[in-house]
Design an enzyme around this catalytic site. Structure first.
Site, PDB file in Angstrom:
ATOM      1  N   ASP A  71       6.534   3.263   7.403  1.00 45.04           N
ATOM      2  CA  ASP A  71       6.001   3.775   8.667  1.00 45.04           C
ATOM      3  C   ASP A  71       6.719   5.013   9.209  1.00 45.04           C
ATOM      4  O   ASP A  71       6.064   5.932   9.714  1.00 45.04           O
ATOM      5  CB  ASP A  71       6.018   2.674   9.738  1.00 45.04           C
ATOM      6  N   HIS A 115       6.207  -3.994   4.058  1.00 47.32           N
ATOM      7  CA  HIS A 115       5.212  -2.950   4.216  1.00 47.32           C
ATOM      8  C   HIS A 115       5.600  -1.927   5.273  1.00 47.32           C
ATOM      9  O   HIS A 115       5.211  -0.768   5.191  1.00 47.32           O
ATOM     10  CB  HIS A 115       3.851  -3.561   4.576  1.00 47.32           C
ATOM     11  N   CYS A 116       6.390  -2.338   6.267  1.00 46.45           N
ATOM     12  CA  CYS A 116       6.552  -1.459   7.445  1.00 46.45           C
ATOM     13  C   CYS A 116       7.741  -0.517   7.396  1.00 46.45           C
ATOM     14  O   CYS A 116       7.575   0.696   7.412  1.00 46.45           O
ATOM     15  CB  CYS A 116       6.668  -2.324   8.697  1.00 46.45           C
ATOM     16  N   ILE A 117       8.936  -1.095   7.347  1.00 42.66           N
ATOM     17  CA  ILE A 117      10.136  -0.292   7.608  1.00 42.66           C
ATOM     18  C   ILE A 117      10.350   0.841   6.596  1.00 42.66           C
ATOM     19  O   ILE A 117      10.723   1.945   6.985  1.00 42.66           O
ATOM     20  CB  ILE A 117      11.394  -1.200   7.718  1.00 42.66           C
TER      21      ILE A 117
END
Ligand SMILES: NC(=O)c1ccc[n+]([C@@H]2O[C@H](COP(=O)([O-])OP(=O)(O)OC[C@H]3O[C@@H](n4cnc5c(N)ncnc54)[C@H](O)[C@@H]3O)[C@@H](O)[C@H]2O)c1
Length: 476
Positions: free
Chosen positions: A314, A309-311
């Site tokens: 974001d 979900h993040c890298i």
């Protein structure tokens, strides 16, 4: 009495009470008697709520997904690395409950928001989940409540998006700067904050056995000193270490720096891997050697593309915000370009590997091992394996997959592959023209896979230690 006057008086009364309410909140947080609500029972919210419950707070989890709510209420987990016993235990001790009744938000002393922050179809921040949650809190907001946003987002979201929605309640929470040395914290009462608002980035690394949630220091930034102080009191009960920064914007930026650091460094090794492949140098050997330097080097590893979900997501929150300042975030753009091209590189390598054996992608039988975005977890958000499968299929390959964590691929926002995990027997492996190792799950027997397969394209160096049949392995 004129229409609406009653409401205005009620608000004025609340404001009069605010100093006392805020002091009472601080005390309840310190003593562990506060009621804490966590909105969003996902990968971040669920472990956090359990941590608060363990710290002694009466904790309520809120979610709009009633199926998830039912499951959690029954003491059942839906996330592999969070045992059902932990959930059931917290419910039994009457420290934890889960609801989809958002009216109960009014009873909470502190409300922590852990809802998704994806990108929309134009790869722009989708703050609808945060907005919806703030809108749900607004009519239930009361003096003396603390609201903390944890969802990863661009600097300014807490002040510019959440605060204006909550302020529609008529309650006040002034934005004011403060020092983190605690001196200004003394002057807090004069700020006349009715409710408190802070940002504290989630740093969860699902499945990481070395660092549990409570061991990861909690960075906190308030929109004013009172908010920062209250948020610190909340987290101090669950976390080993807390760190105050001077604003919610600094806390928001801290999380983005951490993820952009990873994204850019992964892009760097991905690019160097492509060069090393041409030069006949083993990038994995090089990283292992560089890692022995006791200072100034942090190892990052190449792979088939970014996942999770993040890298992959974001950094683009910051890029979007930077446009407002007419500032190009060149490192982020370049890293995004390199990382998102990796699945194409994998598919091109599969094509070349088949070509060397006088075959082509069209009609080739390809088995993809691992669809989770990283090893040993049951999460396939943004997984590069999905893009690899899609690309292979677009070239006419007949693709199957195996993943011990995903018996089938359910419908997702972007993908609807409708596939089921195949059995991983030596006979089945031998039937594929190529086997692609996309995720290096620990449960795979790589010796056996290489022995049985006709050819293995390895995107993770999972076969690095395999000695037999090395001629079948294609580094990628
Ligand atoms: N998963 C991670 O490893 C990780 C790590 C660090 C930060 N984060 C950040 O934390 C935030 C949450 O991520 P996650 O992985 O827990 O997401 P998730 O998808 O696992 O969980 C989010 C939950 O929120 C619920 N939800 C959505 N809208 C809601 C609403 N209006 N009210 C109540 N509940 C609602 C969903 O039903 C879901 O259960 C994101 O901003 C993410 O970037 C995630």
């Amino acid at each position: 009495m004129e229409a609406g006057r009653e409401d205005v008086m009620a608000v004025e009364k609340e404001i009069e009470l605010s100093g006392a309410s805020v002091d009472a909140l601080q005390q309840a947080l310190q003593e562990g008697t506060a009621r804490v609500g966590v909105v969003g029972m996902g990968y971040v919210g669920l472990p956090l709520a359990l941590l608060f419950a363990k710290g002694g707070f009466l904790t309520t989890g809120f979610d709009i997904d009633s199926e998830k709510v039912q499951k959690l209420r029954a003491g059942e987990t839906y996330i592999k690395h969070i045992p059902s016993q932990t959930i059931a235990g917290a419910i039994e001790k009457k420290r934890f409950r889960v609801t989809d009744d958002f009216d109960e938000l009014a009873e909470m002393d502190a409300i922590v928001i852990c809802v998704p922050t994806p990108l929309d179809d134009h790869r722009e921040p989708d703050l609808s989940f945060i907005r919806d949650t703030a809108e749900a809190i607004c009519p239930r907001l009361r003096a003396g409540q603390l609201v903390v946003l944890e969802s990863t987002t661009y600097p300014g979201t807490t002040e510019e998006v959440v605060l204006p929605i909550l302020a529609k309640s008529g309650l006040r929470c002034p934005v004011s700067s403060y020092d983190t040395d605690g001196v200004t914290a003394e002057a807090v009462a004069s700020e006349e904050a009715d409710f408190l608002l802070a940002f504290s980035p989630e740093r969860e690394d699902p499945g990481n056995k070395d660092f549990r949630t409570h061991q990861i220091p909690k960075v906190i930034g308030g929109v004013n000193a009172t908010s920062a102080r209250a948020a610190r009191a909340l987290y101090q009960r669950g976390f080993d270490r807390t760190l105050l920064v001077s604003s919610s914007r600094a806390a928001e930026m801290t999380k983005l720096l951490e993820n952009i650091f990873r994204c850019v460094n992964i892009a760097l090794v991905n690019e160097l891997k492509l060069l090393c492949l041409r030069m006949g140098i083993d990038i994995w050997e090089v990283i292992e050697a560089a890692k022995t330097k006791p200072f100034g080097f942090t190892p990052f590893y190449p792979g088939p593309g970014l996942g999770g979900h993040c890298i992959p997501i974001d950094p683009f929150y910051l890029t979007w915000k930077a446009h407002e300042y007419e500032f190009p975030t060149r490192f982020i753009e370049l890293a995004g370009e390199i990382n998102s091209a990796m699945p194409e590189h994998v598919v091109a390598t599969v094509g070349e590997a088949l070509n060397r054996r006088r075959r082509c992608l069209q009609d080739a039988k390809v088995l993809v091992l691992g669809v989770a975005y990283k090893k040993d977890i049951d999460d396939l958000r943004e997984s590069p394996s999905l893009r690899i499968i899609e690309l292979l299929q677009s070239h006419g390959a007949r693709v199957d997959y195996h993943d011990p964590y995903f018996p089938r691929l359910h419908k997702m926002r972007r993908y609807n592959l409708g596939m089921e995990s195949v059995n991983l027997t030596p006979e089945a492996l031998a039937a594929y023209d190529t086997v692609v190792i996309a995720t290096d799950h620990s449960s795979y027997d790589y010796e056996a896979i290489v022995a049985a397969a006709q050819q293995v394209v390895d995107t993770r160096n999972a076969t690095g230690k395999v000695r037999a049949h090395r001629e079948k392995i294609v580094r990628c």
